[in-house]
Design an enzyme around this catalytic site. Sequence first.
Site, mmCIF file in Angstrom:
data_model
loop_
_atom_site.group_PDB
_atom_site.id
_atom_site.type_symbol
_atom_site.label_atom_id
_atom_site.label_comp_id
_atom_site.label_asym_id
_atom_site.label_seq_id
_atom_site.Cartn_x
_atom_site.Cartn_y
_atom_site.Cartn_z
ATOM 1 N N TYR A 36 7.184 51.109 -6.453
ATOM 2 C CA TYR A 36 8.397 51.613 -5.811
ATOM 3 C C TYR A 36 8.376 51.352 -4.312
ATOM 4 C CZ TYR A 36 8.104 54.333 -10.126
ATOM 5 O OH TYR A 36 7.958 54.715 -11.428
ATOM 6 N N LYS A 118 14.627 53.912 -21.539
ATOM 7 C CA LYS A 118 13.784 54.970 -20.990
ATOM 8 C C LYS A 118 14.655 56.165 -20.620
ATOM 9 C CE LYS A 118 10.466 51.783 -18.966
ATOM 10 N NZ LYS A 118 9.235 52.181 -19.609
ATOM 11 N N CYS A 120 13.994 57.857 -17.864
ATOM 12 C CA CYS A 120 13.911 57.789 -16.403
ATOM 13 C C CYS A 120 15.253 57.366 -15.801
ATOM 14 C CB CYS A 120 12.817 56.791 -16.034
ATOM 15 S SG CYS A 120 12.661 56.420 -14.292
#
Length: 136
Positions: A36, A118, A120
């Site tokens: 990230y 996902k 997420c």
Amino acid sequence: IKEIILHCSATKQGDDFSSGDIRRWHLQRGFNDIGYHFVVRLDGTVERGRDMNLAGAHCLNHNRRSIGICYVGGLDRAGRPADTRTPAQLKAMEAYVKDFHNRFPGVRIIGHNEVAAKACPSFDVQKWLKSIGINQ
């Protein structure tokens, strides 16, 4: 930059982790650095991760054209996907997303779950964007 992709760390609500912690996890998985570009801690502190001039390692087939922002959390205390963002994280994420939206005209802001199978980031990014006044 064509996309900002929002992520969660997939850690339990209330457990705080740093970009350094996430970097260690990613290195253990064989990454060459944290995947990230930014990590939003529980108290709203935004820590830098991977240099923004480098492609991320956070979303298959999207890394070269995106910025990855990860908030710490995303799982309830039982380990189920849940929007666990604290008020401080919400404030910090809003500021960062609005800033990037202004700096990169036409950027598409999405959740990881919009391009991968996902949970997420464990919340509906498009609904949240509308609630903070960003219409894409």
